[in-house]
Design an enzyme around this catalytic site. Structure first.
Site, PDB file in Angstrom:
ATOM      1  CG  ASP A  35      -1.895   1.130   1.268  1.00 16.10           C
ATOM      2  OD1 ASP A  35      -1.901   1.955   0.339  1.00 16.10           O
ATOM      3  OD2 ASP A  35      -2.685   1.197   2.239  1.00 16.10           O
TER       4      ASP A  35
ATOM      5  CG  ASP B 147     -14.239   3.270   4.022  1.00 12.81           C
ATOM      6  OD1 ASP B 147     -15.341   3.406   4.597  1.00 12.81           O
ATOM      7  OD2 ASP B 147     -13.155   3.414   4.611  1.00 12.81           O
TER       8      ASP B 147
END
Length: 362
Positions: free
Chosen positions: A197, A272
């Site tokens: 990430d 999300d």
């Protein structure tokens, strides 16, 4: 009767459980906005959204000034209609983080009411594909940790039977990121998935160099290598590397995901629920991804996302970052290396309201 009689919002600051750093920021605190809804027959629901340090009071103001008054007298069963109604009230501020977070707090509360009234858990009412899903660890992979710490964390996860770990990247030199990844790969062998990430820290040229440096160690994906609004850049990178490109935690509308998918700019969707505007649009994104044969591995919010990942056939992973233990009476159940969606009616989060009140922001 399911007519909404009260809708209130509050803000609580939850301290981070451990130091969390990535290439662009540190996790300061979780500003948690909670919405409570009650209907005329006494049904209740609690929803929430979050920021990681700024903007919580702005979300709270939008809720109190505009969104919550519009809920009174409405039928809580009409979740889709209410989402569209509130979205229409905020057209001047969409698409954007503050509006999406406010909508999410309301939408998850409505789903909580919906599931409780039906006597069903969220994972089943949202789709019911299965109850347990794979989990990967992020807590052992923060950027400030040493290579030895990364190895220890990865070995713990592997011993526990988890399917993967995430390593943060974005050091000053790609060779340093590659060396950290090499150490973990050599320690765990080929079977453990290693996600990486970059947290939007790269330029186009540095992302190409970073991907090339990481490829020999078989990363499961490279996440947010470029700024989230650089769709063409992600598409170019996806064509240039064998590493799957993951995006989504910083996108705030289903239409943005559609463009990423149509242009081949994303191989993994990390939608999300808080940032997309709630469970209602989350499911739309997940189904859009399914139509492109792309898996969903949502960002953060493991206590909520475990039920959503379990609900859909292309749900692949839950990300382990515990952050609600200080304000809940339970925590995520992990059994035989898999996260188990709660089987109680509602969204499955048992809030400790006294603990929340202790952390409440005036």
């Amino acid at each position: 009767m399911s007519i909404i009689t009260t809708a209130t919002a509050k803000l609580a600051d939850i301290a981070v459980e451990t130091d969390r750093t990535d290439a662009v920021q540190s996790f300061v605190k979780q500003e948690t906005v909670l919405v409570d809804i009650t209907t005329v027959d006494g049904s209740t629901g609690t929803g929430y959204a979050y920021t990681i340090g700024t903007g919580g009071t702005s979300v709270l103001a939008l809720l109190r000034d505009h969104l919550l008054p519009a809920l009174i007298g409405q039928d809580a069963r009409n979740v889709e209609a209410l989402w569209q109604r509130l979205f229409a009230l905020t057209r001047a501020t969409t698409t954007g983080a503050i509006t999406s977070l406010a909508l999410a707090a309301v939408d998850t509360a409505l789903w909580d009411v919906r599931c409780k009234r039906a006597g069903e858990p969220l994972w089943r009412l949202a789709g019911g594909h299965r109850q347990d899903v794979p989990v990967y660890d992020t807590e052992g992979g923060w950027l400030h940790l040493s290579a030895d710490d990364l190895v220890k964390g990865a070995l713990r996860a592997q011993k526990a039977g988890w399917d993967g770990v995430k390593i943060k990247v974005g050091k000053p030199h790609a060779a340093e990121d590659a060396e950290r990844l090499r150490a973990v790969r050599e320690a765990v062998g080929p079977s453990l998935h290693i996600m990486t990430d970059a947290n939007q820290s790269q330029t186009m040229s540095s992302a190409l160099q970073l991907a090339a440096a990481l490829e020999p160690y078989d990363p499961y994906w490279i996440e947010e290598p470029l700024p989230a609004d650089d769709i063409s850049g992600h598409a170019r990178l996806a064509r240039a590397t064998r590493i799957p490109v993951a995006v989504g935690e910083s996108l705030y509308s289903p239409q943005q995901f559609r463009t990423y998918l149509e242009t081949g700019a994303a191989s993994i969707v990390q939608v999300d629920a808080a940032r997309i505007g709630g469970i209602t649009p989350w499911l739309k994104v997940a189904h859009t991804a399914e139509s492109h044969n792309v898996m969903v591995c949502p960002h953060f919010l493991m206590e909520l996302h475990v039920s959503l990942v379990a609900a859909v056939p292309n749900g692949r992973f839950v990300e382990y970052i515990p952050q609600l233990r200080a304000v809940t009476r339970g925590e995520l159940t992990i059994r035989d290396g898999r996260a188990v969606a709660p089987d109680v009616p509602g969204i499955g989060i048992d809030w400790d309201m006294d603990a929340i009140d202790d952390r409440r922001v005036a």
